[in-house]
Write an enzyme that holds these catalytic residues in place. Structure first.
Site, short mmCIF file in Angstrom:
data_model
loop_
_atom_site.label_atom_id
_atom_site.label_comp_id
_atom_site.label_asym_id
_atom_site.label_seq_id
_atom_site.Cartn_x
_atom_site.Cartn_y
_atom_site.Cartn_z
N LYS A 8 30.40 42.08 42.72
CA LYS A 8 30.66 42.99 41.58
C LYS A 8 29.80 42.65 40.38
CE LYS A 8 34.98 41.83 41.62
NZ LYS A 8 34.97 40.96 42.79
N GLN A 26 38.11 39.58 40.93
CA GLN A 26 38.76 39.43 42.24
C GLN A 26 38.64 40.74 43.04
OE1 GLN A 26 40.78 38.27 39.29
NE2 GLN A 26 39.46 36.54 39.60
N THR A 52 34.60 27.62 42.30
CA THR A 52 35.07 26.31 42.79
C THR A 52 34.08 25.64 43.75
OG1 THR A 52 36.15 27.42 44.63
CG2 THR A 52 37.49 27.03 42.66
N GLY A 82 34.18 34.67 39.27
CA GLY A 82 32.84 34.08 39.25
C GLY A 82 31.85 35.18 39.53
N HIS A 83 31.24 35.72 38.49
CA HIS A 83 30.31 36.84 38.69
C HIS A 83 28.88 36.34 38.55
CE1 HIS A 83 33.63 39.99 37.66
NE2 HIS A 83 33.80 39.38 38.81
N THR A 84 28.14 36.46 39.65
CA THR A 84 26.79 35.92 39.68
C THR A 84 25.78 37.03 39.45
OG1 THR A 84 27.59 34.35 41.33
CG2 THR A 84 25.20 34.55 41.10
N ASP A 94 34.71 38.39 45.51
CA ASP A 94 33.36 37.93 45.86
C ASP A 94 32.51 39.00 46.55
OD1 ASP A 94 34.22 35.39 44.97
OD2 ASP A 94 35.05 34.98 46.95
N ASN A 110 39.09 32.41 36.68
CA ASN A 110 39.09 32.33 38.16
C ASN A 110 37.96 33.16 38.74
OD1 ASN A 110 40.40 34.65 37.23
ND2 ASN A 110 41.98 34.66 38.80
P1 IMP Z 1 44.13 32.18 41.32
O1 IMP Z 1 43.59 33.51 40.90
O2 IMP Z 1 43.30 31.04 40.84
O3 IMP Z 1 45.58 32.05 41.01
O4 IMP Z 1 44.02 32.13 42.93
C1 IMP Z 1 44.80 32.94 43.78
C2 IMP Z 1 44.00 33.37 45.01
O5 IMP Z 1 42.97 34.26 44.60
C3 IMP Z 1 43.30 32.22 45.74
O6 IMP Z 1 43.27 32.53 47.13
C4 IMP Z 1 41.89 32.26 45.19
O7 IMP Z 1 40.95 31.72 46.08
C5 IMP Z 1 41.71 33.76 45.04
N1 IMP Z 1 40.75 34.09 43.99
C6 IMP Z 1 40.93 34.05 42.65
N2 IMP Z 1 39.84 34.46 42.02
C7 IMP Z 1 38.95 34.78 42.96
C8 IMP Z 1 37.62 35.32 42.91
O8 IMP Z 1 37.05 35.60 41.85
N3 IMP Z 1 37.02 35.51 44.11
C9 IMP Z 1 37.65 35.27 45.30
N4 IMP Z 1 38.88 34.78 45.39
C10 IMP Z 1 39.52 34.55 44.23
#
Ligand code: IMP
Length: 416
Positions: free
Chosen positions: A16, A212, A289, A40-42, A13, A38
């Site tokens: 990027k 991430q 989320t 989320g690029h805004t 977050d 997973n």
């Molecule tokens: P997963 O990637 O959904 O398995 O989540 C594993 C951990 O990475 C959790 O703490 C999520 O909140 C965190 N996470 C996954 N994707 C992101 C992202 O794009 N931004 C911030 N945290 C992330």
């Protein structure tokens, strides 16, 4: 430079998406190389806010956009995202390519990941999909194109997950879904590693877009509170299907403060009014989320670690504008455990949860930075904060972002 990488230097977050969008203006290929929905690029374009989860930010610039082989792809989510992007007036289909080696996120992965569990995952099936990949029972995008391979892979999955296939009725529904996906996506599925290698040899400008952040890296992050892919610079080559020599300078993106979503240690977390203020002013709610993000002071120890690990050519600092109005600012410059100063970033999440943080205090500023066009427009305290941040990180600053809009970025060097 023929290629550049963008990597999150914190817990994700970092902004990027906006930086990739900015750099993609001059790129010819944009490649995502790990993770899945997973992310989320805004990207804010005028009045419009686009949230991309699977699609590389390049689709908004009309450049070749690659979902690389290190990714895990939920094709239903991709279908939905493509529709949203098309509704907003973009034409992603002509430029999008999906790696035939990328693994698919299947219904059982989402079921197993539902609710986020003890780690507070995004619930998008990421961990279980990478688990099947490592166990060599996963389904790859390319398998959809070969009927006999597909039948063999489905039989393997049926043996591995008998309950799901029988009780939840997958015997019929999964082959049906595979047929539908094959019809929809066949034209986009290809050997993207070969595509990227050829583009590189042809002198095209390639941008690698990390999802991430470094501290969520499966190996280098705060295990087990990490994601299941290699989010640091080392993941680019294997995830894009190219030799490491084709990866050009890698830039780290870091917020001027720190945030984290989900569980796990966060030494500089602020659970007080200042943390709440950062959350409100910085609109720190998950793009995927909607979860409120935990907020805290800039963690210089963690940032230095990310800079060392990735050997960043420069740091791009985002959300500096969010700090305006805070009378004093703190930056973590050291950790102590049982009165001993730690020399390295701890590998053990329990240890990281127990450290005492040494802070340096810096003056804040009142001025709104969102209309600044150069660092000279910044008040002296903001300049001092940036200088100190670069010193603590041990890496020069390459750009500063002062707002969500595309144009609110101050480059301090040329990138390409
Ligand atoms: P997963 O990637 O959904 O398995 O989540 C594993 C951990 O990475 C959790 O703490 C999520 O909140 C965190 N996470 C996954 N994707 C992101 C992202 O794009 N931004 C911030 N945290 C992330």
């Amino acid at each position: 430079m023929p290629s550049l990488g963008i990597i999150g230097a914190q817990w994700g977050d970092e902004g990027k998406g906006k930086i990739t969008d900015y750099l993609a203006e001059e790129a010819e290929v944009v490649v995502r190389f790990q993770g899945g929905a997973n992310a989320g690029h805004t990207v804010v374009i005028g009045q419009r806010t686009m949230k991309l989860h699977l699609l590389p930010c390049g689709v908004l610039r009309g450049v070749t956009s690659v979902l690389g082989e290190g990714m895990v792809i939920d094709l239903d989510a991709l279908e939905q995202e493509l529709a949203e992007v098309q509704n907003a007036g973009f034409h992603p289909l002509s430029t999008l390519r999906i790696s035939n080696r990328a693994h698919l996120v299947l219904p059982h992965h989402k079921l197993l990941d539902a609710g986020g569990g003890k780690l507070g995952t995004t619930g998008r099936g990421i961990g279980p999909a990478y688990t099947d990949r490592a166990a060599r029972i996963g389904l790859r995008a390319g398998d959809l194109l070969h009927e006999s391979t597909l039948q063999e892979r489905l039989a393997t999955l049926r043996d591995a997950y008998p309950k799901h296939f029988q009780e939840i009725g997958w015997r019929d529904s999964l082959p049906d879904a595979c047929r539908r996906w094959a019809e929809q996506f066949a034209a986009l599925i290809t050997d993207t590693g070969a595509l990227v290698r050829q583009a590189y040899c042809a002198g095209q400008r390639i941008l690698f877009e990390g999802g991430q952040g470094t501290l969520l890296d499966l190996s280098a992050g705060t295990y087990p509170f990490v994601t299941s892919s290699y989010t640091s610079a080392a993941g680019i080559a294997v995830g894009a299907g190219i030799p490491p020599q084709m990866v050009g300078p890698v830039y780290g993106v870091a917020k001027a403060y720190t945030t984290r979503v989900g569980q796990g240690p966060f030494p500089t977390e602020l659970t007080n009014q200042v943390g709440e203020r950062l959350r409100q002013v910085g609109r720190e709610y998950g793009a995927t989320t909607g979860r409120p993000r935990r907020c805290g002071w800039l963690d210089g120890v963690a940032l230095r670690y990310a800079c060392e690990l990735n050997s960043f050519a420069g740091l791009i600092i985002t959300k500096l504008d969010v700090l305006s109005g805070l009378p004093i600012l703190h930056v973590a410059t050291g950790y102590r455990l049982d009165r001993h100063r730690l020399d390295t970033f701890p590998t053990d999440a329990q240890v990281l949860g127990q450290v005492t943080v040494e802070y340096e205090t810096l003056p804040g500023w009142e001025e709104d930075l969102s209309h600044s066009h150069s660092p000279q427009d910044f008040p002296p305290a903001a300049r001092q904060y940036l200088d100190r941040l670069a010193q603590v990180a041990g890496v020069p600053l390459a750009a500063v972002s002062t707002g969500a809009e595309r144009r609110q970025i101050i480059p301090l060097q040329s990138f390409w």
